[in-house]
Structure formats: C-alpha cells, structure tokens
Design a protein around this motif. Structure first.
Motif, PDB file in Angstrom:
ATOM      1  N   ASN A 574      18.543  14.258   2.396  1.00 10.11           N
ATOM      2  CA  ASN A 574      18.011  13.052   3.215  1.00 10.11           C
ATOM      3  C   ASN A 574      16.757  12.840   2.148  1.00 10.11           C
ATOM      4  OD1 ASN A 574      16.249  15.007   3.844  1.00 10.11           O
ATOM      5  ND2 ASN A 574      16.091  14.189   5.953  1.00 10.11           N
ATOM      6  N   TRP A 575      16.022  11.469   2.703  1.00  9.22           N
ATOM      7  CA  TRP A 575      14.890  11.209   1.767  1.00  9.22           C
ATOM      8  C   TRP A 575      14.204  10.094   2.791  1.00  9.22           C
ATOM      9  CZ3 TRP A 575      12.594  13.845  -1.380  1.00  9.22           C
ATOM     10  CH2 TRP A 575      11.404  13.066  -2.504  1.00  9.22           C
ATOM     11  N   LEU A 576      12.745  10.206   2.585  1.00 11.59           N
ATOM     12  CA  LEU A 576      12.062   9.437   3.199  1.00 11.59           C
ATOM     13  C   LEU A 576      12.104   7.990   2.938  1.00 11.59           C
ATOM     14  CD1 LEU A 576       9.689  12.199   2.171  1.00 11.59           C
ATOM     15  CD2 LEU A 576       9.112  11.648   4.488  1.00 11.59           C
ATOM     16  N   TYR A 577      11.774   7.094   3.967  1.00 15.07           N
ATOM     17  CA  TYR A 577      11.919   5.755   3.586  1.00 15.07           C
ATOM     18  C   TYR A 577      10.284   5.312   3.373  1.00 15.07           C
ATOM     19  CZ  TYR A 577      11.188   1.029   5.888  1.00 15.07           C
ATOM     20  OH  TYR A 577      10.950  -0.425   5.974  1.00 15.07           O
ATOM     21  N   PHE A 578      10.083   4.766   2.203  1.00 12.03           N
ATOM     22  CA  PHE A 578       8.791   4.365   1.846  1.00 12.03           C
ATOM     23  C   PHE A 578       8.883   2.789   1.529  1.00 12.03           C
ATOM     24  CE2 PHE A 578       8.384   8.920   0.061  1.00 12.03           C
ATOM     25  CZ  PHE A 578       7.332   9.195   0.815  1.00 12.03           C
ATOM     26  N   LEU A 579       7.677   1.950   1.652  1.00  9.38           N
ATOM     27  CA  LEU A 579       7.760   0.797   1.343  1.00  9.38           C
ATOM     28  C   LEU A 579       6.488   0.426   1.099  1.00  9.38           C
ATOM     29  CD1 LEU A 579       7.353  -1.390   4.448  1.00  9.38           C
ATOM     30  CD2 LEU A 579       7.396   0.986   4.683  1.00  9.38           C
ATOM     31  N   ASP A 580       6.101  -0.789   0.377  1.00 11.09           N
ATOM     32  CA  ASP A 580       4.854  -1.265   0.180  1.00 11.09           C
ATOM     33  C   ASP A 580       4.466  -2.446   1.118  1.00 11.09           C
ATOM     34  OD1 ASP A 580       2.547  -2.570  -0.677  1.00 11.09           O
ATOM     35  OD2 ASP A 580       2.895  -2.461  -2.879  1.00 11.09           O
ATOM     36  N   PRO A 581       3.747  -2.236   2.367  1.00 12.68           N
ATOM     37  CA  PRO A 581       3.909  -3.418   3.063  1.00 12.68           C
ATOM     38  C   PRO A 581       3.175  -4.566   2.888  1.00 12.68           C
ATOM     39  CG  PRO A 581       2.478  -1.543   4.081  1.00 12.68           C
ATOM     40  CD  PRO A 581       3.134  -1.259   2.605  1.00 12.68           C
ATOM     41  N   GLY A 582       2.290  -4.707   1.792  1.00 15.38           N
ATOM     42  CA  GLY A 582       1.613  -5.658   1.417  1.00 15.38           C
ATOM     43  C   GLY A 582       2.101  -6.514   0.379  1.00 15.38           C
ATOM     44  N   THR A 583       3.543  -6.396   0.174  1.00 10.37           N
ATOM     45  CA  THR A 583       4.202  -7.239  -0.980  1.00 10.37           C
ATOM     46  C   THR A 583       4.408  -8.508  -0.435  1.00 10.37           C
ATOM     47  OG1 THR A 583       5.414  -5.154  -1.287  1.00 10.37           O
ATOM     48  CG2 THR A 583       6.495  -7.209  -1.999  1.00 10.37           C
ATOM     49  N   SER A 584       4.321  -9.352  -1.521  1.00 14.32           N
ATOM     50  CA  SER A 584       4.497 -10.887  -1.279  1.00 14.32           C
ATOM     51  C   SER A 584       5.257 -11.526  -2.387  1.00 14.32           C
ATOM     52  CB  SER A 584       3.050 -11.670  -1.448  1.00 14.32           C
ATOM     53  OG  SER A 584       2.266 -11.341  -0.131  1.00 14.32           O
ATOM     54  N   VAL A 585       5.899 -12.562  -2.411  1.00 10.08           N
ATOM     55  CA  VAL A 585       6.429 -13.402  -3.389  1.00 10.08           C
ATOM     56  C   VAL A 585       6.004 -14.764  -3.222  1.00 10.08           C
ATOM     57  CG1 VAL A 585       8.819 -14.125  -4.254  1.00 10.08           C
ATOM     58  CG2 VAL A 585       8.439 -11.712  -3.396  1.00 10.08           C
ATOM     59  N   GLU A 586       5.677 -15.203  -4.561  1.00 10.20           N
ATOM     60  CA  GLU A 586       5.348 -16.835  -4.733  1.00 10.20           C
ATOM     61  C   GLU A 586       6.445 -17.485  -5.020  1.00 10.20           C
ATOM     62  OE1 GLU A 586       2.267 -18.046  -6.893  1.00 10.20           O
ATOM     63  OE2 GLU A 586       2.586 -16.674  -8.425  1.00 10.20           O
ATOM     64  N   LEU A 587       6.903 -18.538  -4.638  1.00 10.52           N
ATOM     65  CA  LEU A 587       7.717 -19.472  -4.983  1.00 10.52           C
ATOM     66  C   LEU A 587       6.861 -20.826  -5.597  1.00 10.52           C
ATOM     67  CD1 LEU A 587      10.898 -19.133  -2.610  1.00 10.52           C
ATOM     68  CD2 LEU A 587      10.533 -17.951  -4.839  1.00 10.52           C
ATOM     69  N   THR A 588       7.382 -21.270  -6.757  1.00 11.65           N
ATOM     70  CA  THR A 588       6.682 -22.392  -7.333  1.00 11.65           C
ATOM     71  C   THR A 588       8.146 -23.288  -7.713  1.00 11.65           C
ATOM     72  OG1 THR A 588       6.106 -21.716  -9.409  1.00 11.65           O
ATOM     73  CG2 THR A 588       4.525 -21.549  -7.839  1.00 11.65           C
ATOM     74  N   VAL A 589       7.543 -24.690  -7.532  1.00  6.90           N
ATOM     75  CA  VAL A 589       8.449 -25.705  -8.012  1.00  6.90           C
ATOM     76  C   VAL A 589       8.066 -26.316  -9.544  1.00  6.90           C
ATOM     77  CG1 VAL A 589      10.095 -27.537  -7.570  1.00  6.90           C
ATOM     78  CG2 VAL A 589       9.574 -26.114  -5.848  1.00  6.90           C
TER      79      VAL A 589
END
Length: 865
Positions: A574-589
């Motif tokens: 098994n393994w721990l569930y890690f994340l980066d909660p401050g993650t963002s993605v920007e989309l530009t056109v």
C-alpha cells in the motif's frame, strides 16, 4: 577528413577528428538527438547508423567514419515506420534513451523485412536485437510491441490525426525534444566539479593558480564521503575544464573514516548539534526527532502497543511457538540511475535575474530554493526543464550541479553548463539506502496477526531519516506492533528519496514473513493476506489475484527437482495518498488554440498528455486546438513530480480550468453560436477569444485531508492506494540464476486518466522492482569508501532481455471522496515487486532468500548446490 551526416557532407578539422563521433554530431554539428549516457558502449543511447549499420558512437573515433555516411535520429526525419510505431505503442517514457532504440530498431526492422517479409519476429528475436540498449524507465513492453508491429508493416503509412497516447512522442522519437544536456547558449562555458578523494577530512586549502575556482564546501570545511563536491572550475570546452579540474590542488587534514556499518560507533561523523542538524535527509517529508549515540541515530518509532508486541514475541520465542516467524532481512544500496544525468545551465542577465535550465523533477522548488540561496526575489529566478530524462526521486532539490553552475556563471560573467558524468551520477547524486531488518511476526491460535516487531537499520551513508519500519504500521490491521527505525551513519554518499522511499525494503521483509506465516499455518498466501488486510480495495485485488490460472496451478514449495524450477509468489503493498492542494492550471487562448500551463514538469510520467486529454475531453476539442506547456516557472503553481502527487493534483485543476473557459466563452457568445458543449459551437468562440485567460484550481476532497495544511506544498490525503503482484520465476539451480518470466500487477488507485501511459508506468515499476530483486547493488572500496560500481557495466540495471511478460489490472473503485476520483500510482506499483520475486524463488526451491539482490552465489549457497 570528410563525413556525410544525414545526407550532407562535412569537413572535420584535425582537433575534432580525434574526438568520438558522439562528440562530433552533438557538439560540432549540433545534432543533439544522439545522447551520451554511459560513454562505454553499454546503454545504446548514442547509437547512430554508419553506412546503414547501427554503432555506438561514444566508442567510435571520428577517424573511423572518414568518407562514410552517418545517419542520426534526425536523419530519419520522422518518416520511418519504427518512429510511428514507437509513438503509437508508447514505447518510451522520459525519451532520453529513445533515439538510440529507434536507430537500432530501424536497422533491425529493415533487415528483418528484407529477409522475412511482413511478419512479426518473436519476443526473443526482438530482445536479441535490442540487447545493447537500456531504458531506466522500463518502457520495454512498449518497445517489444512497437518493433513487432513495425516489422509487420502496420505503421508504414501515417494515419491522419494519429499521434499516439503521448503528446510529445514524435518530438522524442525524432530527437527534437530538448533536454538540459542539449542546451547551448552563446558564450557558454563548461563546468566541472572537483570532488573529494578522501572519505573524511577537513579541507585546509584549495589552490588553483591562474584559475577561477568556486567553493562548494560546507561551512565547517569538512568532507564526509569520497566524491563530495569541493570546488568547481569552468573553461570554454569540457576537455579544457577537466584539465583545469585536474590541476586544482586540495590540501586535506584526513580524519579516520567510518566505512563499516558494523563498526559505526567511531569515529563520530557528526560531532556537533549543528552538523547533525545539517545532515542530508534520505526520506520525504519532515524529519522525526531522535537521539544520537555516536554514529547511530534513533530509534524513531511509529509503534502501536509496542510493549505488548515485544512481550508477546518474547514469550513465544521462549516457548518455541511454531507460529512465530523471525528473521533478518537485508537490502543493498540501489542507485537511481536516470539516463539523463544531473545537469544545469546557468545564466545571469544584465538585470541581475538568474536563468536556470535544469534537469529537475521540481522546477518550482529549484527556483524557490535558488531565490533563497542567492537572495533574489522569486520573480528574478526563471527555471526551465523542457524535457527531463528521468529522475525517480534524485532530482527533487537544488543539487550541487545547480550551485556550481550558478556560482561559476557569476564568477565568469558568462553562461555555464555543468553536466555530471556517469561516475558522478552513480556516486554522488543519491540512492535508496541499504537496510538490515530484524523482524518477528506472531500469529495467535486462530491464525490472526497477534504481534509484529521490526527494527530497521538504515544504511544511508551520511544521510539520516530512514523510515522503513514505520510503514509497517499502515497495513494488516491493528495488531500490536513495535516498529523502530535507526540510522547507521557512515562515510558513504548520502541517500535521497527513491520511488516509494522505505517501501520496497519494508515489503521485502514484511511480505516474506507473511508468506512464511501462511506456510506455517497451512493457508493459501493470498487468502491469509485477504483475511489480515481490512482494506476493501485490496480485497478486490486479492480476489483478482486468486482467480489467476497461474496461481491455481502453482507448484508447492520445495516439490520440484531438476535443474530448472518454476515458482509463483505474491506480495501486497500500500502507499500513502499525497497531493499538492494548491495546484492550479491556467488556460489562455491564442490564435484559436487553448494553451495550458502550470509549474510542473514531465520526466516521462506523461503529465503533458494527462492535461491535454482532460482539457480536450472537457471541451471536445481536436488535438490541434490544445497545446500544453510545462517545465517552466512564470506561471501558476504546480506540483513537483514526486510522491505520486502530480496527476491527482494537476488533472482536477485542468478540468476546473476547462469548465471555467467554457463558461467564459459562453458569456461572450452574442451571436447565439451555442453553449460551447461541442466543437462546432466552441471553435468559432475560440477564434474570437484571443487573450482570454482563466485559472482552474484543484478543489478540496470531500472530507478534507489528514493533514490540516500543506507542508512544502505536500498534503496527506485520506486513504491508501494498493497493489498486489504475482510473479512467476524460473530458477536455474546449476548456475544460480533467477529469471522472472511473467508478472501480474493489480493496482487500486481509482480513476485512470491515461490508460496506456498508466500501464507503461506500472510496467516500468515492475522492471525496476525486478532490478532491485535480482541485480542492483552498489559496491564501495572497504578501505577508501570510493564507489566501485561507477559505470553501467558494473552497476547492472535490467535490459529488455530481463523483461518478463507483464499484465496490469486496474481496480477503479474506492476513491469517490477524492476530487477526480483517482490518486497516484508510480510508487505503489513497485513497492511489492521484489518481495513477490523472493516469494517465488522460495516456492521454486524451498529456500527462503533474505538478502537483496538474490545473486547466483547466494542462491547456490542457500539451496546447497
């Protein structure tokens, strides 16, 4: 001399004539698709074709190609069927070894089809043809499929709109992908690090008359392992820089070195609190406080009713209880060995800004740490990692080559590139620490787990924070257990986090003990695990594994005779569930194309393709309408590529951004073109939306996280991923060789965003686990501490011929509370593999291996052959 390269004639001067062909094509002609990795003809990454025959260009002097025709990967121009086949079958991950594979495979496919027509070669024939090539990512299954398909003519014609599952695949198979080692800036100098020849000493002076030398020593001027950076120099060429480095004189006041873990009490390596505080760390996350006793640190403990566990074990031992399983298990030091070495190009501009081209798993972290070290504002540091040739945990921080390049660039007023050679890579860039585990496991009369004790001694060289035993708290219920971790500090190079830090050595000991307990109780090893393990996600994997025909037909341990014996073993993880909660993605056109950006990087795990797939699926866009740009700072925050956090952090943010973009486009629709739910209504809106920008964020999981806040952008989520591996081996009892013939891997991580790429990751994880089980072991000189396995001939990683057939099964349920319904898989997919190999060897021979790797001499001694 003259040479024809990719159809063009070139005159080569006398100085270049003495170089190798790889140097000529890369440095003189600027054809960087050909990669220099080992310099010894072992890995195949530098393969070119000379008059149509594949050759290792690192061993080939330029004089040998005078008047001949050389073809590099750029010369195939993406027109060869092999290149399309590699892209279609995802026969690559980081891509650093890919050009060499492509050149070898193209020659093989052409020969094969000329002799055999459009038929598929056997797996053994492909392995024989590709035997001179290594892929540390373990993309071998895709390579098998790609070469076989190309031989049948399946990829002779390029199908319109087909680009394969990995969006950057054609860049990698054509050699266009640019890595840090490929960066060439105007006026660029080459830097070389001067390293300690002593295992333990105080440096009294560093002198280099007439040369600019930058200091890389710590404040106490102490070197604590052979190979530690001391200083760095730069020159216009690499040869000149190496010559300059050889002239640097270092005066050492040598101290006695602790080079044997059995005699680690003296001399003391970290005599003061300050030096102990600054010791390198081999684990991820915060360091637990612990007492020091000479060179032994610890224990740190994650026990649960530890005294009860110890008491029960002691009573069972005194009473000779057959339900007590005890043993000592060891693992060797394993080095990360990414094929792209650690590299950095540093440049200071006229405004005082720092520009870094880095081979890094964490461009954001590098930029942040660089700003702090050189007292710069965050916006003054610009870090780029366009493509990264593997990392596996070794490239998560501001490392010595970055420091050296930056300091040299400032001293010389010019860009400086520092690229480590293979010896440096195998010595000083990190490793998975070796371990010695003393384990006792007790079952009660009903066959339930009654007690577990584990004392683990981590051998991380000068690093600390071994966290192996602590991981045994997280599986197999709530029975009392005493779990203690110790660091045995020696004058060897430091460990660093390595794919599932602490997990594989923990599983090596624990899972073999569980297997032994099953045999003591007369119970099916899968059934026992299912009974002890309360996790419903792994219950589903146990059911899947138990239903495999190979499990039902497995021979019982010790029942076979003769030279070749077959065994089937199982292990869970098994393994721990890690994340980066401050993650963002920007989309530009821009120009009707949606460009997605975030500060993350792709080291072969496929995050570009995940973002592309999420955005295109959400907006129903064709491939040409989405572009993904990762690997640089200057955009919104994104995660490091470590801790299995990247996809589970980025993909939900990308989906949120896509939904925000659709809403923004719909609000601009004054002509009634539609609601933007399909391409027909969305494309006209995109064409009129230049400059539109939205930012999507990763929403909080339902129920929140275990940790109340993120620490260094890392949070612990609720739940554990799971894996069950079933491995079949063939053991040659005459020669002592073990060969994994087939592996089944069940993975429980929820939603899979990119099935083929996820499968490739799991296959590569299996291959790295097999390497850990059977081949990989760092050796050092016992008298000097110098690393002896300093090249890819002596440090053995699995090749394509070592690759078993691999079947991966994904279990999708159990993650409804997670935003996006899926978590990372890169680490859990490798943790139990070595243990499953060990259990399979026991099933084949009746002998229980306890030391990794399972070398032929150990097997022959253990089986009495």
């Amino acid at each position: 001399m003259t040479v024809t390269v990719n159809g063009r004639r070139h005159a080569v001067d006398g100085e270049t004539e003495d170089d190798s062909v790889v140097g000529m094509v890369r440095d003189t002609l600027g054809l960087t698709g050909t990669k220099l990795v080992c310099g010894a003809g072992v890995c195949g990454a530098c393969t070119v074709q000379v008059d149509g025959a594949p050759m290792a260009s690192c061993l080939l002097p330029c004089a040998a190609v005078d008047g001949r025709s050389v073809t590099t990967v750029e010369g195939l121009a993406g027109d060869h069927a092999v290149q399309r086949a590699f892209a279609a079958h995802d026969a690559l991950q980081c891509g650093y070894c890919t050009p060499g594979f492509v050149m070898e495979a193209a020659a093989f496919v052409d020969r094969w089809r000329a002799r055999n027509g459009d038929t598929a070669p056997s797996r053994a024939e492909i392995a024989d043809a590709m035997a001179g090539h290594l892929c540390r990512c373990g993309a071998y299954e895709g390579i098998y499929a790609a070469v076989a398909a190309a031989c049948t003519g399946a990829h002779d014609l390029e199908l319109p709109g087909s680009r394969g599952p990995r969006v950057e695949a054609m860049e990698k198979v054509t050699g266009r992908a640019r890595y840090t080692t490929d960066v060439r800036l105007d006026g660029q100098l080459e830097g070389v690090i001067v390293r300690s020849t002593a295992a333990h000493a105080v440096v009294r002076s560093v002198s280099a008359p007439g040369m600019t030398v930058v200091d890389l020593l710590p404040d106490d001027r102490t070197v604590r392992y052979a190979g530690q950076p001391v200083a760095a120099v730069a020159a216009p060429t690499l040869a000149a820089a190496r010559s300059a480095a050889a002239r640097v004189q270092v005066e050492y006041d040598e101290r006695p070195a602790a080079l044997d873990t059995a005699q680690a009490d003296a001399p003391v390596i970290y005599p003061s609190k300050a030096s102990r505080r600054d010791a390198p760390v081999s684990a991820e996350g915060p360091v637990m406080p612990a007492r020091w006793h000479g060179n032994v640190r610890g224990p740190t403990s994650m026990s649960r009713h530890g005294r009860t566990a110890a008491t029960r074990v002691d009573e069972a031992r005194r009473g000779g209880d057959s339900r007590l399983v005890s043993g000592t298990f060891t693992t060797a030091v394993q080095t990360h060995t990414p094929l792209e070495p650690h590299a950095c190009v540093a440049r200071w501009d006229e405004d005082g800004d720092l520009h870094l081209y880095v081979s890094s798993q964490a461009v954001g972290v590098v930029a942040k740490e660089a700003a702090k070290r050189w007292n710069l504002r965050p916006e003054q540091v610009h870090a780029v990692a366009e493509h990264v040739g593997g990392g596996f945990g070794a490239k998560l921080a501001l490392t010595s080559e970055v420091v050296a390049a930056v300091e040299l660039a400032r001293s010389h007023g010019a860009p400086v590139r520092v690229v480590l050679d293979r010896s440096e890579e195998l010595t000083a860039t990190g490793n998975r620490p070796g371990t010695r585990t003393e384990l006792s496991m007790l079952a009660d009369r009903e066959g339930n787990l009654a007690a577990l004790t584990m004392d683990v001694y981590g051998h991380g060289g000068v690093s600390v924070a071994s966290s192996v035993a602590s991981l045994a708290r997280l599986i197999y219920g709530n029975a009392p257990r005493r779990l203690r971790d110790f660091d045995v500090v020696t004058n060897h190079p430091p460990g660093t986090p390595f794919r599932g830090p602490g997990g594989p050595p923990m599983a090596w000991a624990l899972e073999q003990a569980v297997d032994e307990m099953a045999h003591r109780l007369g119970e099916d090893p899968i059934a026992l695990r299912r009974r002890w393990d309360g996790n419903p996600k792994r219950h589903a994997l146990y059911d899947w594994a138990a239903a495999l025909p190979v499990w039902a037909k497995r021979p019982s341990p010790g029942s076979q005779h003769g030279r070749f014996r077959r065994g089937v073993g199982v292990a869970a993880a098994n393994w721990l569930y890690f994340l980066d909660p401050g993650t963002s993605v920007e989309l530009t056109v821009s120009g009707g194309v949606v460009c997605a950006r975030t500060t993350t990087q792709d080291m072969g795990t496929g995050i570009r393709s995940v973002i592309d797939g999420v955005v295109r699926a959400e907006l129903n866009l064709p491939p040409e309408r989405v572009r993904v740009e990762v690997g640089s700072t200057g955009t919104v925050h994104g995660p490091a590529s470590g801790g299995s956090r990247t996809t589970t952090s980025v993909a939900p943010a990308a989906r949120d951004a896509a939904r925000r973009l659709r809403a923004a486009l719909s609000s601009r629709d004054t002509a009634g073109a539609g609601d933007g739910s399909d391409a027909a209504s969305l494309l006209p809106l995109l064409d009129e939306a230049d400059g539109l920008r939205v930012v999507g964020n990763r929403a909080r999981d339902r129920g929140g996280y275990v940790t109340p806040f993120a620490l260094d952008d890392l949070a612990l989520g609720r739940g554990f991923s799971g894996a069950v591996h079933v491995t079949e081996v063939e053991v040659d009892t005459l020669l002592g060789k073990t060969r994994a013939t087939r592996v089944w891997g069940g993975i429980a991580v929820g939603h899979i965003y990119a099935e083929q790429l996820a499968r490739s990751q799991c296959e590569g994880a299996v291959i790295q686990g097999i390497g850990y089980a059977l081949y990989e072991q760092r050796h050092t000189d016992p008298g000097t501490g110098i690393v002896l396995t300093e090249n890819l001939e002596d440090y053995r990683i699995p090749g394509i011929g070592d690759t078993p057939e691999i079947d991966i099964h994904f279990h999708h349920d159990g993650w409804d509370h997670v935003t996006g319904h899926g978590v990372g898989l890169g680490e859990v997919a490798t943790i139990g593999v070595a243990a499953s190999v060990g259990n399979a060897v026991h099933a084949a021979t009746g002998w229980r291996p306890r030391d990794l790797p399972i070398r032929p001499d150990r097997l022959l001694e253990g089986t009495g052959q």
